[in-house]
Design an enzyme around this catalytic site. Structure first.
Site, PDB file in Angstrom:
ATOM      1  N   GLY A  67       0.830  -1.200   0.000  1.00 41.78           N
ATOM      2  CA  GLY A  67       0.000   0.000   0.000  1.00 41.78           C
ATOM      3  C   GLY A  67       0.858   1.240   0.000  1.00 41.78           C
ATOM      4  N   GLY A  71       0.945   5.518   1.608  1.00 39.70           N
ATOM      5  CA  GLY A  71       0.354   6.557   2.440  1.00 39.70           C
ATOM      6  C   GLY A  71       1.104   7.859   2.300  1.00 39.70           C
ATOM      7  N   VAL A  98       4.632   0.967   1.266  1.00 37.43           N
ATOM      8  CA  VAL A  98       4.941  -0.126   2.184  1.00 37.43           C
ATOM      9  C   VAL A  98       5.056  -1.416   1.378  1.00 37.43           C
ATOM     10  CG1 VAL A  98       4.237  -1.380   4.260  1.00 37.43           C
ATOM     11  CG2 VAL A  98       3.639   1.037   4.007  1.00 37.43           C
ATOM     12  N   LYS A 129       8.688   0.167   5.189  1.00 31.83           N
ATOM     13  CA  LYS A 129       8.117   1.476   4.875  1.00 31.83           C
ATOM     14  C   LYS A 129       9.198   2.327   4.221  1.00 31.83           C
ATOM     15  CE  LYS A 129       5.349   3.415   7.744  1.00 31.83           C
ATOM     16  NZ  LYS A 129       4.753   4.059   8.933  1.00 31.83           N
ATOM     17  N   ASP A 181      -3.219   9.872  15.351  1.00 31.57           N
ATOM     18  CA  ASP A 181      -3.716   9.490  14.023  1.00 31.57           C
ATOM     19  C   ASP A 181      -4.418   8.135  14.075  1.00 31.57           C
ATOM     20  OD1 ASP A 181      -4.180  10.073  11.368  1.00 31.57           O
ATOM     21  OD2 ASP A 181      -2.300   9.219  10.652  1.00 31.57           O
TER      22      ASP A 181
END
Length: 458
Positions: A140, A142, A147, A161, A259
């Protein structure tokens, strides 16, 4: 250089001097008493220093032994301990394999300050583990970057990451460093574990525990798994409550995640939750000085942000509680916090869901994927009531995360008892006596005994 003889050591003192020392009359030497007192004081000081040194070495040995044990058990790979994080003041800034420290790091809103430990992965290792960052291994992407799934030489699976290139600035640098420092000081079953990091030329990489069943948001959207039943959603809510309670109450100083959202909740194969992404994390205010908040630049995700934090720039643990309230509504409705394609009355999910609760029709806000029955309807209503408390406009009116966990525990217990009512035991059964029906129910459905409740699972 010739070694000076020790006047208090017969083995090192010349015979003529030794003779004089042995036959000297203290009564004829007016300075003897002062010299003896001074020598005794020096001896006591030296003994005290030696004793303090032994105590310090013993403590460091035990700490090091515990760290090595954790590493040998595969819990952590080469990550510096909290004491190591505060040791040393600088690293070679010209070395590409070491993290470049910012002189103004403390101004970026971090969870911990001071230099961090040395990197423990090479770029070659990570490149090989991810098959040169193959798209097939991409999990994914962000705000920080992409990642990837990686496999180390020992067979361990990790999540890698990788920070965005060409856009790496002071803000991303703060997030990169912040996450490393925060993760290296926490350890909890429901928090992702840090394995290591590296900085190489324009590459900034964090290596964390691999959780292979996607995010909570993916499960709610139906793009991962077969859909979550309400019992599983209650388990996930409690796991997240445990994790945030640990950050707020069992770290020193307390940590505010800042978050909390469905896409930052990772789901295990057993459908339990682990909280991830600590790039925005901050230390809480120092309670010893009487401070109740810290003033900081607003960071977070739209739809989850505490309105009081947005208005005042004052951050407290209750900002996490607000975000958790939004998460509870997500779990029960399946919707995103902001639904741009819905009618205006339904665009803000929390407002719409709480309105249905106030109108006495909370079931209309239930995720259509969930089966409606008395037990589910009861759980939905009680979770939405808890969410309503978490979403209070003023932080003083919101519960603590510990209280949220306790309430959710009770809701889950009541749901299970309502969904799986006890059956009267057969009179012919010798395995489960009639007087032990409660124990029978626990064995059959795995319901935890109320007295065995352990709120914080390390």
């Amino acid at each position: 250089m010739k070694k000076s003889p020790n006047p208090y050591d017969p083995q090192s003192t010349p015979k003529n001097q030794l003779s004089k020392l042995q036959h000297r009359d203290p009564r004829n030497d007016p300075n003897k008493k002062d010299q003896s007192s001074h020598s005794a004081l020096k001896y006591i000081r030296a003994a005290a220093k030696k004793f303090a040194g032994i105590i310090t070495l013993t403590f460091l040995f035990k700490q090091r032994k515990a760290t090595l044990k954790a590493r040998n058990n595969g819990q952590i790979r080469g990550v510096s301990t909290p004491s190591e994080l505060s040791a040393g003041s600088s690293y070679n800034r010209n070395s590409s394999s070491k993290l470049k420290l910012s002189d103004t790091y403390g101004s970026f809103g971090t969870a911990a300050s001071g230099p961090i430990g040395k990197p423990n992965f090479t770029f070659e290792e990570i490149n090989k583990a991810t098959q040169k960052f193959s798209l097939a291994n991409k999990l994914g992407e962000g705000g920080f970057g992409a990642v990837y799934k990686g496999k180390l030489e020992d067979g361990s699976l990790v999540a890698v990451k990788r920070a965005k290139k060409n856009t790496y600035d002071r803000v991303l640098s703060s997030e990169f460093r912040n996450e490393i420092v925060t993760l290296s000081t926490i350890e909890h079953l429901n928090l992702v574990r840090l394995y290591g990091y590296l900085e190489h030329e324009d590459e900034r990489i964090i290596v964390v525990e691999y959780v292979g069943n996607g995010t909570l948001r993916e499960h709610l959207d139906g793009t991962r798994g077969n859909g979550l039943e309400i019992a599983e959603r209650l388990d996930i809510a409690i796991d997240v409550a445990h994790a945030i309670t640990y950050l707020h109450m069992y770290t020193d100083p307390p940590i505010i995640h800042r978050d909390i959202k469905a896409s930052n909740i990772l789901i295990t194969e057993k459908l339990r939750a682990k909280v991830a992404d600590f790039g925005f994390a901050r230390r809480a205010a120092d309670q010893e000085t009487g401070a109740t908040h810290i003033s900081t630049q607003v960071k977070g995700t739209a739809g989850y942000l505490d309105p009081e934090y947005l208005r005042t720039y004052q951050l407290t643990e209750k900002s996490d509680v607000y975000s958790f309230g939004v998460l509870l509504v997500e779990l029960m409705t399946g919707r995103h916090p902001i639904e741009t394609k819905k009618p205006n009355s339904e665009r803000l999910t929390i407002r719409w869901a709480i309105q249905k609760l106030k109108e006495g029709e909370p079931v209309l806000a239930m995720d259509p994927k969930l089966r409606r029955n008395p037990a589910s309807n009861m759980a939905l209503e009680k979770v939405l009531k808890l969410a309503h408390q978490c979403l209070a406009p003023l932080r003083q009116s919101r519960p603590t995360m510990k209280k949220c966990g306790e309430v959710l525990w009770g809701i889950r217990k009541e749901f299970r008892e309502k969904a799986f009512p006890p059956h009267p035991p057969s009179h012919n059964s010798s395995n489960f006596p009639q007087g032990d029906a409660r124990k029978t129910r626990h064995l059959t459905f795995g319901i935890e005994d109320e007295d065995s409740y352990k709120f914080i699972s390390a």
